[in-house]
Structure formats: structure tokens, C-alpha cells
Design an enzyme around this catalytic site. Sequence first.
Site, PDB file in Angstrom:
ATOM      1  N   PHE A  93      46.452  27.313  28.813  1.00  0.00           N
ATOM      2  CA  PHE A  93      45.724  26.902  30.030  1.00  0.00           C
ATOM      3  C   PHE A  93      44.444  26.132  29.712  1.00  0.00           C
ATOM      4  O   PHE A  93      43.905  25.432  30.549  1.00  0.00           O
ATOM      5  CB  PHE A  93      45.346  28.121  30.891  1.00  0.00           C
ATOM      6  CG  PHE A  93      46.516  28.983  31.287  1.00  0.00           C
ATOM      7  CD1 PHE A  93      47.810  28.516  31.206  1.00  0.00           C
ATOM      8  CD2 PHE A  93      46.308  30.275  31.762  1.00  0.00           C
ATOM      9  CE1 PHE A  93      48.886  29.310  31.564  1.00  0.00           C
ATOM     10  CE2 PHE A  93      47.368  31.088  32.134  1.00  0.00           C
ATOM     11  CZ  PHE A  93      48.671  30.597  32.024  1.00  0.00           C
ATOM     12  N   LYS A 181      48.761  44.333  54.119  1.00  0.00           N
ATOM     13  CA  LYS A 181      49.482  45.571  54.441  1.00  0.00           C
ATOM     14  C   LYS A 181      49.760  45.628  55.940  1.00  0.00           C
ATOM     15  O   LYS A 181      48.906  45.286  56.748  1.00  0.00           O
ATOM     16  CB  LYS A 181      48.666  46.796  54.006  1.00  0.00           C
ATOM     17  CG  LYS A 181      48.609  46.965  52.478  1.00  0.00           C
ATOM     18  CD  LYS A 181      47.867  48.217  52.094  1.00  0.00           C
ATOM     19  CE  LYS A 181      47.613  48.298  50.599  1.00  0.00           C
ATOM     20  NZ  LYS A 181      48.721  48.811  49.801  1.00  0.00           N
ATOM     21  N   HIS A 239      38.577  45.846  49.041  1.00  0.00           N
ATOM     22  CA  HIS A 239      39.488  46.503  49.982  1.00  0.00           C
ATOM     23  C   HIS A 239      38.751  47.338  51.038  1.00  0.00           C
ATOM     24  O   HIS A 239      39.032  47.232  52.231  1.00  0.00           O
ATOM     25  CB  HIS A 239      40.461  47.427  49.236  1.00  0.00           C
ATOM     26  CG  HIS A 239      41.212  46.739  48.121  1.00  0.00           C
ATOM     27  ND1 HIS A 239      41.629  45.441  48.196  1.00  0.00           N
ATOM     28  CD2 HIS A 239      41.626  47.188  46.909  1.00  0.00           C
ATOM     29  CE1 HIS A 239      42.275  45.119  47.072  1.00  0.00           C
ATOM     30  NE2 HIS A 239      42.271  46.163  46.282  1.00  0.00           N
TER      31      HIS A 239
HETATM   32  C1  BG6 Z   1      43.862  46.995  43.147  1.00  0.00           C
HETATM   33  C2  BG6 Z   1      42.957  47.701  42.180  1.00  0.00           C
HETATM   34  O1  BG6 Z   1      43.194  45.938  43.773  1.00  0.00           O
HETATM   35  O2  BG6 Z   1      44.300  47.913  44.141  1.00  0.00           O
HETATM   36  C3  BG6 Z   1      43.650  48.881  41.554  1.00  0.00           C
HETATM   37  O3  BG6 Z   1      42.545  46.785  41.165  1.00  0.00           O
HETATM   38  C4  BG6 Z   1      44.226  49.790  42.611  1.00  0.00           C
HETATM   39  O4  BG6 Z   1      42.756  49.604  40.720  1.00  0.00           O
HETATM   40  C5  BG6 Z   1      45.043  49.000  43.620  1.00  0.00           C
HETATM   41  O5  BG6 Z   1      45.022  50.747  41.960  1.00  0.00           O
HETATM   42  C6  BG6 Z   1      45.457  49.884  44.785  1.00  0.00           C
HETATM   43  O6  BG6 Z   1      46.346  49.158  45.608  1.00  0.00           O
HETATM   44  P1  BG6 Z   1      47.434  49.905  46.491  1.00  0.00           P
HETATM   45  O7  BG6 Z   1      48.089  48.825  47.268  1.00  0.00           O
HETATM   46  O8  BG6 Z   1      48.373  50.581  45.529  1.00  0.00           O
HETATM   47  O9  BG6 Z   1      46.694  50.894  47.346  1.00  0.00           O
END
Ligand code: BG6
Length: 491
Positions: A93, A181, A239
Amino acid sequence: MANQINTRCDLMLFGALGDLAQRKLFPALYQLERARLLADGSRILAIARTDASAPDIRNQLLAKLRQHVKSSEFDASVADAFLERVDYKCLDFTDPSGFSDLNDWRDSANNQLIVYMATPPSMYGVIARNLRAADCCIDKTRVVVEKPIGHDLDSSRVINDELGEVYNESQLFRIDHYLGKETVQNLIALRFANNLFASQWDQNHISHVEITVAESVGIEGRWGYFDKAGQIRDMIQNHLLQLLCLIAMDPPSDLTADSIRDEKVKVLKALRRITPDMMERYVVRGQYVAGTSNGKPVPGYLEEEGANKGSSTETFVALKVEIDNWRWSGVPFYIRTGKRLPEKLSQIIIHFKPAPHYIFDPDQKHLANNKLIIRLQPDEGMALKILTKDQGLDKGMRLRQGPLELTFSETFDTDRIPDAYERLLWEVMKGNQYLFVRRDEVEHAWRWVDQVIQNWQDIGEPPKRYAAGTWGPVASIAMITRDGRSWYEDA
Ligand code: BG6
């Protein structure tokens, strides 16, 4: 075929042999094929550093699809049709010379170009510049990048600037996979399609909100990455703050990307700063020690493979967040997330205030507030806890709390709920940015998180210990109990 988009896409996938691509992206693309959503003539160029032939890579992808797609959803003929779309290019890259070959691949069809950088963020700028130098980015190109965008505000600006030198904001699709989701999307429908809730969604009616994103897994071989990030950068900055924004934002005037993102930014700007003197009451940082997970003994964070024994990185964070605006004044949002908690569970609980005048048995007063429980995973759905009279002659006016229940898989007879990446890739193909994060959202989230991290560094306290398989340090229970409340599962 009715759902197929007319646009045929050429997807260049950088980092195609990495964990994300293999575990999430190819299975998601396979599912789009299975749902007949990929337009005829759409193609995928897998790009990675490994020297291998396209047939070898296709064989490898087939094995991974078998591993990561549920056997009931795996169809060999669909997999073959899907893999026919896939070609492979070995590329360093950082070396501009190889990028002109990409242009040859690209020139062979006039499809909508999508560049997906499933690479470390330090590569985003390099790839973007090399693509431009090779004349391999046209105005219409859509570029998908993954979190984390930096590790603080300054580093996120560098990455965004590098991308911004080559692409404009309308071409950039920054992924926060929580936005893909099903139930997270449903928050928008719940809030803005049901006037019942719209009229109750403020400090007059809601006492507090809980957001829990719990994982039972530990670090899963990702120690090198995770130890530099910690739970606040890995989960809260993106998140959990996105979930909080969707709960707290004002109604957008329409469903366009910028209308929604403008409202989320207003929330991020209104988050109250957590000053050093507030830290003890508003923030809990934890790190797991050995314990059990699903009945089996598991090591502590510092005993995981590759661990630096002296690390003080947090694997759990609980925060009391306040939003300084008219709608949410006086309504705390208690948010928590951690690794090695008792179960994988993401849920939001909206606690409504009790009725203004209580006339039932005083012993039952603690029951008297409605709760809306939004389950993001597992078992996606919602339940509204309401109070009714207990049945039976002997019960008098005893109250009972029961759910009005909506479990998506049962109520709507859906055979499967698509994975977040399926939806996100599909939206990129359609060119719809509303499930992607705008630059100013990333930056406001970092600004808020940075001050908490700075306070941690100034105070210099190690994280509080909690045993794997428990709900985090007792201090997180104390944090909410101090306000006369409890986490939902403790209630
Ligand atoms: C990711 C994180 O963004 O989200 C991880 O880097 C985490 O550490 C994951 O495990 C959780 O995602 P989900 O969809 O399994 O709740």
C-alpha cells in the site's frame, strides 16, 4: 431482483485478508449476493500484501465463508456465483508504483467505484494519495473507512485532513458498525414514527437513561491494539456516544444524512464536561482480573497472551453523562461497557418518571415507574414495562409490572436479522450516508472523551479491579446507587 440497485459497483477492498474483511465483510457481501442485492456486473477486487494467485485467494475465501456464515445460510452455488466476482491484487500500500494496475482493473468497466479501507487508520492517507497519483479516483468514488479515526482529537484531525485532501465529505463513509444494527436503526423509527413516545421524550417525563454494552469475551488476541486504545477509545468514543445521540437528539426535519447528523452533533456539543473534581462521582474505570466466563476459568487482562504486566489500560468504563440542553436538563445518562462481563448484552433502558400522585400500596411504590427496554442484542426487540393490577380476588389493588413485548423475530416472522455490515455495505452501494459518521461528529466525540482521558492521566490512579464474569467494579454500582438508582439487572 426488485431490490437490486441499478448501479453496478466495483469494490476495491484494501486489507482483504485481514480479520475484519474475512470475518465480517466477505460474509456480508456473500449475504447481499444471497439476497440478490448485488447488481449483475458488480465486481470486487481483494487487495492485500500477500503474494498469491486469485484462484488461491478465492479458495481461501470460500473456506472462510464456510466458517463464518451459518451453515443454514450457506449455499454453495451462491458462494460460487459470489466468488466469481472476486479478483485479487497483491500490493504494497505504501508503494505508488503498483497502484496504476488498479486503474487498469477499474477501466475495464464503468461501475460505481467504492474503495473500502479495512486497514489500520495510519494507512488511509497513504492509500488515498497513491490512488490519486495513479489517477484512480474519480469524482464519484465512495470511500469507506473504519474506526478508530485516530486516538484523540488531534490525531483524528490528521487522518481526516489526509482523506480530505483527496475526497470531499460527501464521498466519505466513516463506519460505526453500531449504526448498522437493526435495533439501532429502529430507534429512529421508535422515536419519530410514534407520537406516543415523541411527546414523552424529555426531562418532564424521563428520570434517567441507562445504556449498557456488555461483552463476555476478553481481548481475543487483540492485546496489541486494545492496550493502546482501552475501552473508552474502543467503545465509548464511538458506539456508546452514537447510541446516546440517537436517544437524545431532537427530531430531524427529514431523514437525510445531514439532517440526522446535524442533530447528533448538537447533542455532542451539549455534553457536560467532566471536570477533575467530578471524576470520582461520574467516572469508573476498571480492568478485569481472573474469573470465570460461561462457567469456565479465564485469565485476567494482564495474563492474556502478549500482555504487558504493568498495563493500566481499562477494559471497563461506566460514566454518568449529563446533557446541558432544555430537553435533558437534570436527566443523567448512565452508560457502561466492558469486556469479560457476565454476558453479551446491549440494551438501553429509558426510565420514566412515576405518576405525580401515588395512590396504591406504599410498599409497592418502587415499582411505579414505566420503563422502555430496547434490546440491541441478543434477542433484538423492545419491551415497555407497564403496571397493571394483579389478578385474583385476594389481591385487592396489588400492582404488578409486566411487559408489552415486541420481539422482532417473533412478531414480524423475520427469518434472519441482517448483520450490521450487510446493511452498511448496502447503504454505501446506494450512496446513502445517513448511517455513517460525519467528520464533526468524530471530532466532537473525541473532544469530550479526551478531557476524561486527560483527567485520568492527571489523577494517575490505576483502574479498579473486577473479576471476569462480573458486572464490573463495585464502584460502578456505587456510582448509580449514590443517586438512589440501580442498574437494570440489579433491580
Ligand atoms: C468493535 C470493538 O468496534 O466492537 C470491539 O473494537 C468490540 O472491541 C466490538 O468487541 C463489539 O461489537 P459487537 O457488534 O459484537 O457488539
